[in-house]
Design a protein around this motif. Structure first.
Motif, PDB file in Angstrom:
ATOM      1  N   GLU A 210     -10.317  -7.438  -1.292  1.00  0.00           N
ATOM      2  CA  GLU A 210      -9.731  -6.365  -1.226  1.00  0.00           C
ATOM      3  C   GLU A 210     -10.200  -5.444  -0.045  1.00  0.00           C
ATOM      4  OE1 GLU A 210      -6.720  -7.107  -3.786  1.00  0.00           O
ATOM      5  OE2 GLU A 210      -6.773  -5.607  -2.306  1.00  0.00           O
ATOM      6  N   GLN A 211      -9.397  -4.802   0.320  1.00  0.00           N
ATOM      7  CA  GLN A 211      -9.746  -3.746   1.677  1.00  0.00           C
ATOM      8  C   GLN A 211      -9.800  -2.502   0.866  1.00  0.00           C
ATOM      9  OE1 GLN A 211      -8.853  -3.888   5.391  1.00  0.00           O
ATOM     10  NE2 GLN A 211      -9.033  -5.789   5.619  1.00  0.00           N
TER      11      GLN A 211
ATOM     12  N   LEU B 294      -6.297  -6.119   8.683  1.00  0.00           N
ATOM     13  CA  LEU B 294      -4.676  -5.695   7.865  1.00  0.00           C
ATOM     14  C   LEU B 294      -3.825  -5.405   9.206  1.00  0.00           C
ATOM     15  CD1 LEU B 294      -5.543  -4.222   4.377  1.00  0.00           C
ATOM     16  CD2 LEU B 294      -4.750  -6.435   4.829  1.00  0.00           C
TER      17      LEU B 294
ATOM     18  N   LEU C  31      -0.634   2.884  11.067  1.00  0.00           N
ATOM     19  CA  LEU C  31      -1.997   2.872  11.454  1.00  0.00           C
ATOM     20  C   LEU C  31      -2.232   1.641  12.145  1.00  0.00           C
ATOM     21  CD1 LEU C  31      -1.987   3.517   8.278  1.00  0.00           C
ATOM     22  CD2 LEU C  31      -4.301   2.740   8.158  1.00  0.00           C
TER      23      LEU C  31
ATOM     24  N   TYR D 292      -9.356   2.128  12.023  1.00  0.00           N
ATOM     25  CA  TYR D 292      -7.826   2.356  12.304  1.00  0.00           C
ATOM     26  C   TYR D 292      -7.795   3.770  12.772  1.00  0.00           C
ATOM     27  CZ  TYR D 292      -6.946  -1.323   9.217  1.00  0.00           C
ATOM     28  OH  TYR D 292      -6.922  -2.873   8.606  1.00  0.00           O
TER      29      TYR D 292
ATOM     30  N   PHE E 105      -9.790   1.802   1.450  1.00  0.00           N
ATOM     31  CA  PHE E 105      -9.606   2.491   2.511  1.00  0.00           C
ATOM     32  C   PHE E 105     -10.282   3.959   2.065  1.00  0.00           C
ATOM     33  CE2 PHE E 105      -6.781   0.665   5.656  1.00  0.00           C
ATOM     34  CZ  PHE E 105      -6.316  -0.560   4.829  1.00  0.00           C
ATOM     35  N   GLY E 106     -10.753   4.643   3.261  1.00  0.00           N
ATOM     36  CA  GLY E 106     -11.475   5.939   3.124  1.00  0.00           C
ATOM     37  C   GLY E 106     -10.198   6.816   3.126  1.00  0.00           C
ATOM     38  N   PRO E 107     -10.550   8.135   2.973  1.00  0.00           N
ATOM     39  CA  PRO E 107      -9.488   9.226   2.932  1.00  0.00           C
ATOM     40  C   PRO E 107      -9.201   9.610   4.413  1.00  0.00           C
ATOM     41  CG  PRO E 107     -11.683  10.053   2.408  1.00  0.00           C
ATOM     42  CD  PRO E 107     -11.922   8.767   2.459  1.00  0.00           C
ATOM     43  N   GLY E 108      -9.974   9.280   5.321  1.00  0.00           N
ATOM     44  CA  GLY E 108      -9.438   9.822   6.690  1.00  0.00           C
ATOM     45  C   GLY E 108      -9.992  10.747   7.350  1.00  0.00           C
TER      46      GLY E 108
ATOM     47  N   GLN F  84      -4.195  11.150   4.112  1.00  0.00           N
ATOM     48  CA  GLN F  84      -4.756  10.510   3.258  1.00  0.00           C
ATOM     49  C   GLN F  84      -4.737   8.834   3.809  1.00  0.00           C
ATOM     50  OE1 GLN F  84      -4.333  10.800  -0.958  1.00  0.00           O
ATOM     51  NE2 GLN F  84      -3.661  12.890  -0.635  1.00  0.00           N
ATOM     52  N   GLY F  85      -6.106   8.149   3.248  1.00  0.00           N
ATOM     53  CA  GLY F  85      -5.934   6.668   3.535  1.00  0.00           C
ATOM     54  C   GLY F  85      -4.976   6.064   2.469  1.00  0.00           C
ATOM     55  N   PRO F  86      -4.564   4.831   2.975  1.00  0.00           N
ATOM     56  CA  PRO F  86      -3.579   3.997   2.348  1.00  0.00           C
ATOM     57  C   PRO F  86      -4.308   3.722   0.927  1.00  0.00           C
ATOM     58  CG  PRO F  86      -3.759   3.107   4.336  1.00  0.00           C
ATOM     59  CD  PRO F  86      -4.791   4.175   4.234  1.00  0.00           C
TER      60      PRO F  86
ATOM     61  N   TYR G 163       3.810   0.675   2.556  1.00  0.00           N
ATOM     62  CA  TYR G 163       3.646  -0.476   3.492  1.00  0.00           C
ATOM     63  C   TYR G 163       3.544  -1.777   2.522  1.00  0.00           C
ATOM     64  CZ  TYR G 163       2.156   3.102   6.939  1.00  0.00           C
ATOM     65  OH  TYR G 163       2.077   4.173   7.779  1.00  0.00           O
TER      66      TYR G 163
ATOM     67  N   PHE H 290      -0.684  -3.449   9.728  1.00  0.00           N
ATOM     68  CA  PHE H 290       0.604  -2.374   9.153  1.00  0.00           C
ATOM     69  C   PHE H 290       1.543  -2.247  10.153  1.00  0.00           C
ATOM     70  CE2 PHE H 290      -1.570  -0.152   5.822  1.00  0.00           C
ATOM     71  CZ  PHE H 290      -3.015  -0.642   5.765  1.00  0.00           C
TER      72      PHE H 290
ATOM     73  N   THR I 274     -18.090  -5.986   6.295  1.00  0.00           N
ATOM     74  CA  THR I 274     -17.031  -5.941   7.318  1.00  0.00           C
ATOM     75  C   THR I 274     -16.392  -4.686   7.119  1.00  0.00           C
ATOM     76  OG1 THR I 274     -16.701  -8.235   7.637  1.00  0.00           O
ATOM     77  CG2 THR I 274     -15.094  -6.889   8.544  1.00  0.00           C
TER      78      THR I 274
ATOM     79  N   ALA J 112     -13.707 -12.466   8.318  1.00  0.00           N
ATOM     80  CA  ALA J 112     -12.963 -10.954   8.118  1.00  0.00           C
ATOM     81  C   ALA J 112     -11.789 -11.223   8.557  1.00  0.00           C
ATOM     82  CB  ALA J 112     -13.717  -9.777   8.577  1.00  0.00           C
TER      83      ALA J 112
ATOM     84  N   ILE K 175      -9.123   6.360  10.288  1.00  0.00           N
ATOM     85  CA  ILE K 175      -9.207   5.888   9.021  1.00  0.00           C
ATOM     86  C   ILE K 175     -10.183   4.709   8.814  1.00  0.00           C
ATOM     87  CG2 ILE K 175      -8.095   5.087   6.829  1.00  0.00           C
ATOM     88  CD1 ILE K 175      -5.416   6.231   8.076  1.00  0.00           C
TER      89      ILE K 175
ATOM     90  N   ARG L 198     -14.454  -3.966   3.454  1.00  0.00           N
ATOM     91  CA  ARG L 198     -14.024  -5.307   2.790  1.00  0.00           C
ATOM     92  C   ARG L 198     -15.282  -5.458   1.668  1.00  0.00           C
ATOM     93  NH1 ARG L 198     -15.127 -10.726   4.104  1.00  0.00           N
ATOM     94  NH2 ARG L 198     -14.047 -12.119   2.897  1.00  0.00           N
TER      95      ARG L 198
ATOM     96  N   ARG M 285      -0.941 -11.083   4.195  1.00  0.00           N
ATOM     97  CA  ARG M 285      -2.302 -11.513   4.548  1.00  0.00           C
ATOM     98  C   ARG M 285      -3.023 -12.809   4.127  1.00  0.00           C
ATOM     99  NH1 ARG M 285      -6.516  -9.409   1.184  1.00  0.00           N
ATOM    100  NH2 ARG M 285      -5.668  -8.312  -0.525  1.00  0.00           N
TER     101      ARG M 285
ATOM    102  N   TYR N 223       0.978  -1.238   0.070  1.00  0.00           N
ATOM    103  CA  TYR N 223       0.044  -0.106   0.050  1.00  0.00           C
ATOM    104  C   TYR N 223       0.756   1.172   0.076  1.00  0.00           C
ATOM    105  CZ  TYR N 223      -4.365  -2.602   1.017  1.00  0.00           C
ATOM    106  OH  TYR N 223      -5.442  -3.316   1.175  1.00  0.00           O
TER     107      TYR N 223
ATOM    108  N   PHE O 293     -13.497  -1.680   8.997  1.00  0.00           N
ATOM    109  CA  PHE O 293     -12.249  -1.686   9.987  1.00  0.00           C
ATOM    110  C   PHE O 293     -12.105  -0.193  10.246  1.00  0.00           C
ATOM    111  CE2 PHE O 293     -11.315  -6.286   9.689  1.00  0.00           C
ATOM    112  CZ  PHE O 293     -11.429  -6.499   8.528  1.00  0.00           C
TER     113      PHE O 293
END
Lengths: 113, 118
Positions: B106-107, A101, B44, B36, B109-112, A42-44, A87, A103, B32, A98, B93, B97, A91, A36, B34
């Motif tokens: 795949e997961q 992850l 994270l 962080y 991610f949001g922008p936070g 920002q998010g990964p 990163y 990191f 699901t 579920a 963040i 899934r 996994r 990633y 998640f």
């Protein structure tokens, strides 16, 4: 979950190829290797994923040796905008329950002009 | 590609108040999600796993009564920081899934959300 180890930081110059290596000595048979990229605040963002040998997409290549105990992310001809934290994650493949992850510390890549 | 949004992107609140952060999967269903937390210059750290229609699973050391998680639909999970304190200031963040059943899930991610507690 297999632990990963990667360099804390790397510097490179624009136009160069950058290779970031990640160690994952305890990788399991059903584990995938995923990379990633994260920019500040920002998010990964998913870059690439592989199981063995070589995987290539429009952004990067991923090299995985036969023993799978390490992997190398290769970024061709980096630009200033590639400055980010990268990163390496390991996994399970399973699509069952579920899987979160985990990191590690990541590698701060700084591309210099 | 799949998109995950978060709202708000940035929030400042006073100590003792509560703040709600929304995480939405825009073009896919996510059973699901998640949550962080990321402190400056750090990696994270997983806080909790949010499961649609059931209680969230919290990581060790994360107070479930302080960080309330609700996953009421397949596209929305919310994180409420209750009685926020300055030490809760962080970058939150979420990730979602894809529930389509692809073997190589795949997961995304949001922008936070940047939370600052004053």
């Amino acid at each position: 979950l297999a632990k990963t180890t990667q360099p804390i930081s790397m510097d490179s110059y624009e136009g160069q190829e950058v290779n970031i290596t990640c160690s994952h000595n305890n990788i399991a048979t059903n584990d995938y290797i995923t990379w990633y990229q994260q920019f500040p605040s920002q998010g990964p963002r998913f870059i690439i994923q592989g199981y063995k040998t070589k995987v290539t997409n429009e952004v990067a290549s991923l090299f995985i040796p036969a023993d799978r105990k390490s992997s190398t992310l290769s970024l061709p001809r980096v630009s200033l905008s590639d400055t980010a934290v990268y990163y390496c994650l390991v996994r399970p493949i399973s699509s069952g329950s579920a899987r979160q992850l985990t990191f590690g510390s990541g590698t701060q890549l700084t591309v210099l002009p | 590609g799949a998109v995950v949004s978060q709202h708000p992107s940035r929030v400042i609140c006073k100590s003792g108040t509560s703040v709600k952060i929304e995480c939405r999967s825009l073009d896919f269903q996510a059973t699901t999600m998640f949550w962080y937390r990321q402190f400056p210059k750090k990696s994270l750290m997983l806080m909790a796993t949010s499961n649609e229609g059931s209680k969230a699973t919290y990581e060790q050391g994360v107070e479930k009564d302080k960080f309330l998680i609700n996953h009421a639909s397949l596209t929305l999970s919310t994180l409420t920081v209750t009685s926020a304190h300055p030490e809760d200031s962080s970058f939150y963040i979420c990730s979602a899934r894809d529930s389509t059943g692809s073997l190589h899930y795949e997961q995304y991610f949001g922008p936070g959300t940047r939370l600052t507690v004053t």
